[in-house]
Scaffold this motif. Structure first.
Motif, PDB file in Angstrom:
ATOM      1  N   ASN A  34       0.855  -1.175   0.000  1.00  0.00           N
ATOM      2  CA  ASN A  34       0.000   0.000   0.000  1.00  0.00           C
ATOM      3  C   ASN A  34       0.902   1.239   0.000  1.00  0.00           C
ATOM      4  O   ASN A  34       1.296   1.731   1.043  1.00  0.00           O
ATOM      5  N   LEU A  35       1.223   1.727  -1.189  1.00  0.00           N
ATOM      6  CA  LEU A  35       2.150   2.853  -1.312  1.00  0.00           C
ATOM      7  C   LEU A  35       1.545   4.167  -0.839  1.00  0.00           C
ATOM      8  O   LEU A  35       2.268   5.138  -0.664  1.00  0.00           O
ATOM      9  N   LYS A  36       0.249   4.178  -0.593  1.00  0.00           N
ATOM     10  CA  LYS A  36      -0.366   5.381  -0.021  1.00  0.00           C
ATOM     11  C   LYS A  36       0.088   5.568   1.423  1.00  0.00           C
ATOM     12  O   LYS A  36      -0.017   6.652   1.974  1.00  0.00           O
ATOM     13  N   LYS A  37       0.601   4.501   2.016  1.00  0.00           N
ATOM     14  CA  LYS A  37       1.092   4.558   3.391  1.00  0.00           C
ATOM     15  C   LYS A  37       2.611   4.762   3.457  1.00  0.00           C
ATOM     16  O   LYS A  37       3.179   4.808   4.530  1.00  0.00           O
ATOM     17  N   MET A  38       3.261   4.847   2.290  1.00  0.00           N
ATOM     18  CA  MET A  38       4.719   5.021   2.243  1.00  0.00           C
ATOM     19  C   MET A  38       5.064   6.356   1.599  1.00  0.00           C
ATOM     20  O   MET A  38       4.352   6.835   0.720  1.00  0.00           O
ATOM     21  N   LEU A  39       6.151   6.931   2.054  1.00  0.00           N
ATOM     22  CA  LEU A  39       6.736   8.099   1.412  1.00  0.00           C
ATOM     23  C   LEU A  39       8.170   7.739   1.047  1.00  0.00           C
ATOM     24  O   LEU A  39       8.910   7.227   1.887  1.00  0.00           O
ATOM     25  N   ASP A  96      -1.875   4.775  -7.608  1.00  0.00           N
ATOM     26  CA  ASP A  96      -2.459   6.069  -7.255  1.00  0.00           C
ATOM     27  C   ASP A  96      -1.748   6.726  -6.068  1.00  0.00           C
ATOM     28  O   ASP A  96      -2.381   7.272  -5.172  1.00  0.00           O
ATOM     29  N   SER A  97      -0.419   6.643  -6.075  1.00  0.00           N
ATOM     30  CA  SER A  97       0.389   7.198  -4.989  1.00  0.00           C
ATOM     31  C   SER A  97       1.544   8.040  -5.522  1.00  0.00           C
ATOM     32  O   SER A  97       2.589   8.136  -4.889  1.00  0.00           O
ATOM     33  N   GLN A  98       1.376   8.640  -6.696  1.00  0.00           N
ATOM     34  CA  GLN A  98       2.462   9.355  -7.348  1.00  0.00           C
ATOM     35  C   GLN A  98       3.024  10.497  -6.499  1.00  0.00           C
ATOM     36  O   GLN A  98       4.205  10.823  -6.614  1.00  0.00           O
ATOM     37  N   ASP A  99       2.227  11.082  -5.619  1.00  0.00           N
ATOM     38  CA  ASP A  99       2.724  12.165  -4.771  1.00  0.00           C
ATOM     39  C   ASP A  99       3.590  11.654  -3.619  1.00  0.00           C
ATOM     40  O   ASP A  99       4.175  12.449  -2.890  1.00  0.00           O
ATOM     41  N   ASN A 100       3.671  10.346  -3.460  1.00  0.00           N
ATOM     42  CA  ASN A 100       4.443   9.760  -2.357  1.00  0.00           C
ATOM     43  C   ASN A 100       5.858   9.351  -2.764  1.00  0.00           C
ATOM     44  O   ASN A 100       6.586   8.767  -1.969  1.00  0.00           O
ATOM     45  N   TYR A 101       6.238   9.627  -4.001  1.00  0.00           N
ATOM     46  CA  TYR A 101       7.587   9.305  -4.486  1.00  0.00           C
ATOM     47  C   TYR A 101       8.184  10.535  -5.142  1.00  0.00           C
ATOM     48  O   TYR A 101       7.538  11.191  -5.955  1.00  0.00           O
ATOM     49  N   LEU A 102       9.425  10.850  -4.757  1.00  0.00           N
ATOM     50  CA  LEU A 102      10.128  11.977  -5.359  1.00  0.00           C
ATOM     51  C   LEU A 102      11.594  11.623  -5.528  1.00  0.00           C
ATOM     52  O   LEU A 102      12.262  11.223  -4.572  1.00  0.00           O
ATOM     53  N   ALA A 155       7.825  17.474   2.606  1.00  0.00           N
ATOM     54  CA  ALA A 155       8.069  17.735   4.032  1.00  0.00           C
ATOM     55  C   ALA A 155       6.742  17.862   4.783  1.00  0.00           C
ATOM     56  O   ALA A 155       6.607  17.356   5.903  1.00  0.00           O
ATOM     57  N   GLN A 156       5.763  18.509   4.149  1.00  0.00           N
ATOM     58  CA  GLN A 156       4.453  18.644   4.792  1.00  0.00           C
ATOM     59  C   GLN A 156       3.781  17.287   4.945  1.00  0.00           C
ATOM     60  O   GLN A 156       3.140  17.009   5.967  1.00  0.00           O
ATOM     61  N   LEU A 157       3.925  16.411   3.951  1.00  0.00           N
ATOM     62  CA  LEU A 157       3.390  15.056   4.069  1.00  0.00           C
ATOM     63  C   LEU A 157       4.020  14.324   5.257  1.00  0.00           C
ATOM     64  O   LEU A 157       3.331  13.626   6.002  1.00  0.00           O
ATOM     65  N   LEU A 158       5.321  14.501   5.433  1.00  0.00           N
ATOM     66  CA  LEU A 158       6.006  13.868   6.569  1.00  0.00           C
ATOM     67  C   LEU A 158       5.477  14.391   7.897  1.00  0.00           C
ATOM     68  O   LEU A 158       5.229  13.625   8.830  1.00  0.00           O
TER      69      LEU A 158
END
Length: 171
Positions: A34-39, A96-102, A155-158
């Motif tokens: 569940n990549l929505k739970k990972m950053l 659907d977790s594209q914002d969780n990877y940079l 950073a805000q997600l963290l």
């Protein structure tokens, strides 16, 4: 040429997190990837701006093993980095977790900034300038968000995740 294996470490971190989730009930939400739970923030050391230089058949026909080695290894390193980044981006998007990877990396280093053993004050200043310029660049052709904006968002997600965990722990 700088080592570009950071993406491989990013891929490995997903694997380790998934394995730990199987063993620790606290991470049960990521058991099914569940990549929505990972950053995942992947920081690269950069690539030389000439790694993709082209050569003619006549030119390379005269090369010896050392010339081939000096060209092939940087190409393989860059290819590995690009393919792993592409894979991770695709997986995060598909789930659907594209914002969780940079992935943050400068791909146009020149001169002494490509030398990992040059820790001179002058080179550190150049690298600082490279980083400051990178912050103003868009993340990709398809994403106009700058690296600075993306890192701030990340950073805000963290912070949000930390606060959520703290609230759950105090309940």
């Amino acid at each position: 040429m700088r080592c570009t294996c950071g993406c491989m470490q990013a891929l490995l971190s997903i694997s380790v997190a998934t394995k730990l989730a199987e063993e620790d009930p606290a991470f049960a939400s990521i058991r099914s990837l569940n990549l929505k739970k990972m950053l995942l923030l992947s920081l690269g050391t950069g690539t030389n701006s000439e790694f993709d230089k082209t050569y003619t058949a006549n030119e390379t026909a005269k090369w010896g093993i050392f010339q081939w080695k000096s060209v092939i290894q940087p190409m393989l390193d860059a290819a590995s980095s690009y393919m792993t980044d592409y894979y991770l981006s695709t997986v995060f998007q598909a789930l659907d977790s594209q914002d969780n990877y940079l992935r943050v990396q400068e791909n146009a280093l020149t001169g002494t900034t490509t030398d990992m053993v040059d820790a001179s004050v002058a080179n550190m200043e150049l690298l600082k300038q490279v980083g400051e310029k990178l912050l103003k660049k868009p993340v990709s052709k398809d994403n106009p968000e700058t690296y600075e904006q993306a890192l701030t968002r990340f950073a805000q997600l963290l912070v949000d995740r930390k606060n959520l965990r703290a609230n759950k722990a105090s309940s």
